[in-house]
Design an enzyme around this catalytic site. Structure first.
Site, PDB file in Angstrom:
ATOM      1  N   HIS A  86       0.759  -1.042   0.008  1.00  0.00           N
ATOM      2  CA  HIS A  86      -0.039  -0.084  -0.083  1.00  0.00           C
ATOM      3  C   HIS A  86       1.121   1.084  -0.039  1.00  0.00           C
ATOM      4  CE1 HIS A  86      -3.107   2.807   1.103  1.00  0.00           C
ATOM      5  NE2 HIS A  86      -3.895   1.922   1.032  1.00  0.00           N
ATOM      6  N   ARG A 105      -6.485  10.171  -0.519  1.00  0.00           N
ATOM      7  CA  ARG A 105      -6.426  10.647  -2.015  1.00  0.00           C
ATOM      8  C   ARG A 105      -7.472  10.784  -2.856  1.00  0.00           C
ATOM      9  NH1 ARG A 105      -2.794   6.377  -3.910  1.00  0.00           N
ATOM     10  NH2 ARG A 105      -3.120   5.431  -2.015  1.00  0.00           N
TER      11      ARG A 105
HETATM   12  O1  MEZ Z   1      -9.269  -2.087   0.266  1.00  0.00           O
HETATM   13  C1  MEZ Z   1      -8.292  -1.572   0.847  1.00  0.00           C
HETATM   14  O2  MEZ Z   1      -7.199  -2.176   0.868  1.00  0.00           O
HETATM   15  C2  MEZ Z   1      -8.637  -0.344   1.590  1.00  0.00           C
HETATM   16  C3  MEZ Z   1     -10.142   0.149   1.619  1.00  0.00           C
HETATM   17  C4  MEZ Z   1      -7.845   0.302   2.194  1.00  0.00           C
HETATM   18  C5  MEZ Z   1      -7.535   1.803   2.407  1.00  0.00           C
HETATM   19  O3  MEZ Z   1      -6.925   2.390   1.792  1.00  0.00           O
HETATM   20  O4  MEZ Z   1      -8.290   2.241   2.886  1.00  0.00           O
END
Ligand code: MEZ
Length: 547
Positions: free
Chosen positions: A326, A346
């Site tokens: 992420h 974002r």
């Molecule tokens: O689906 C995801 O991983 C999620 C909702 C994460 C996020 O950035 O909030």
């Protein structure tokens, strides 16, 4: 605590470039998104999936020859943690219709669907407490094409584009077709989705989505969904819950059908034998394996137990060569390193900026592309990077996420009202994210691949076995889009529960067997891989490690 004077000085560069950036957004001008060729080049050069030095070939089991991250290969090449001789399969502790291993969103959805279909004898066995799962940690939202300008077909195309065109079509179709039904189901159970004054669902964009279809509950969507599912499960007399009882191996019958699992009762420190006509594995993903030394957003129990058990039972794995990092994991202050900063930030207007206060990537690129761009921006020039990261007092390198843009674009107080979880987390550390940006860097977030399933969540390889949630693979190809994991846990959890319910009346189990586990250990020994390691590991081992 807040930012130290050095970082505060750097923030002035972010503030200096902000008026021009805000004006550009208001004119509808966005930082250019990359072409397919540019994305490919960037991924190959900077995405951790392409780090050959961090991967090796798997030497045992059905996927022998596949190249996976070292930490995952360590797990998959381990002998079983179960001493088969220590288990008496004649002494069955629980004899049920349906065993569900894992008590997160997928496990609870499976239990509710099975109960709705009339199954009266369901046992959920979970390693920690019911709801201690990645579902609880998910923040930004859940995707569903339920607005007029959208359709499951457009959702399908987004999922496949985001997945590097590798996804398995049948399971993607199931995901997008069921999505609107899932939102209606969750709402009926009591999930409090964000709505406008006239009752319309509020939806936003996530990275790689061509329509605004992200439904949310502030920035604690997963916690709200998990709360609702857990409450519902706890009300159903047909569902028993066994906490602190992780599964350590799947049991088969003599014909090779799944027939339950051996659990380990953490309180009594003894094995528990569960015989079940059908078994659902919904144990989550592998974040706590900390692939390539990355910190993680995942909950403490995310140690890929289901992958290890399924692999010992002869199930094929798919797409585990790719993992999701992420882009926005916190890297300052130290106490929150690796924790998730939702992509919804974002979606609401925050931008990535380097140490000069310059934008360098479109904020809503898919996660694999955005993470690669961040890694390139931070990497030193001798490693092909641009050396434009921000250095924290402890020596970490990161990028600014300019959250104050949100209040400017959407009105004062939006950060506080729409992101209560993040606002509070940073406020506890003396940082007001409606006025100051956050410092972030990619963090290990999601297991893109997993055990191969059919569209009804059944195992491709073992009869009577079902997989739902992060443990299952194929749906997201090589990169999942935001909001499709909360969706996936509900879609395939419900499908697993319903499929098992249809199968249960036809099941005749033979004598219980752990022969496949004995054979697994033999294969590991024959391959010369015997070591101290055994799997599933159940808990991460942090002794002597700094993440
Ligand atoms: O689906 C995801 O991983 C999620 C909702 C994460 C996020 O950035 O909030």
């Amino acid at each position: 605590m807040g930012y130290d004077p050095g970082l505060k000085k750097l923030i002035t560069r972010v503030e200096a470039s902000r008026p021009a950036r805000v004006a550009a957004v208001k004119r509808g001008e966005h930082f250019r998104s990359l072409t397919l060729e540019e994305r490919d080049e960037l991924l190959k050069a900077f995405h951790p999936d392409f780090r050959a030095d961090a991967k090796r070939e798997l030497r045992v089991g059905l996927n022998k020859g596949a190249v996976y991250p070292n930490e995952l290969v360590d797990l998959l090449e381990s002998r079983s943690r179960l001493d088969v001789a220590a288990v008496d399969l004649e002494r069955v502790d629980y004899d049920v219709d349906l065993l569900i291993v894992g008590g997160g969103g997928a496990g609870c959805s499976a239990a509710l669907a099975a109960s709705d279909a009339g199954v009266e004898d369901i046992l959920i066995a979970t390693k920690l407490r019911l709801g201690d799962a990645n579902t609880m940690m998910a923040e930004g939202g859940i995707q569903a094409a339920d607005k007029e300008n959208d359709s499951p077909v457009i959702h399908y195309l987004d999922v496949v584009g985001g997945g590097r065109f590798a996804n398995r079509p049948d399971v993607v179709e199931a995901l997008v077709q069921d999505a609107p039904l899932v939102i209606a189901w969750l709402e009926k159970l009591g999930v409090m989705f964000d709505k406008t004054a006239d009752g319309t669902m509020r939806t936003l964009h996530g990275g790689g989505t061509s329509r605004k279809r992200m439904h949310s509950c502030g920035d604690i969507t997963g916690a709200e969904i998990m709360r609702t599912l857990r409450d519902e499960v706890e009300c159903r007399p047909s569902i028993k819950i066994l906490e602190f009882a992780p599964a350590v191996e799947i049991i088969k019958d003599q014909e090779g059908k799944a027939a339950g699992a051996v659990l380990y009762d953490l309180d009594r420190e003894q094995y528990v034998v569960v015989r079940a006509k059908c078994t659902v594995i919904s144990t989550g993903g592998f974040g706590r394996l900390h692939l390539m030394g990355f910190p993680t957003t995942n909950h403490y129990g995310a140690t890929a137990d289901g992958l290890a058990m399924a692999y010992h039972a002869g199930c094929e794995l798919v797409f585990l060569e790719s993992s999701q990092f992420h882009p926005t994991g916190a890297i300052y202050p130290e106490q929150i390193v690796g924790l998730l900063i939702t992509e919804k930030i974002r979606g609401a207007g925050a931008q990535f900026l380097n140490v000069e206060g310059e934008q360098f990537v479109y904020p809503l690129e898919t996660r694999d592309v955005a993470s690669s761009a961040l890694i390139r921006e931070c990497a030193p020039s001798e490693k092909g990077g641009r050396g434009k990261g921000v250095i924290t007092p402890s020596g970490r390198v990161g990028i600014w996420l300019d959250s104050p843009m949100i209040d400017i674009l959407r009105g004062p107080g939006t950060v506080r009202s729409d992101f209560p979880g993040k606002f509070r987390m940073y406020d506890n550390h003396g940082i007001d994210i409606s006025r100051e940006p956050m410092l972030i860097y990619p963090t290990l977030h999601y297991q893109n691949g997993g055990v191969t399933i059919n569209a009804d969540a059944s195992s491709q390889d073992v009869e009577g076995l079902y997989f739902a949630g992060e443990v299952a693979g194929g749906i997201h190809g090589q990169n999942r889009l935001m909001g499709n994991s909360l969706l996936d846990v509900c879609v395939f959890g419900r499908r697993a529960g319903a499929s098992a319910a249809a199968k249960i009346p036809t099941v005749e189990l033979g004598a219980l067997s752990l022969e496949h586990v004995r054979k697994w250990d033999e294969e590991v020994a024959r391959a010369g891989l015997e070591s101290e390691r055994s799997a599933p590991i159940l808990f991460p081992d942090y002794r002597g490690k700094v993440m």
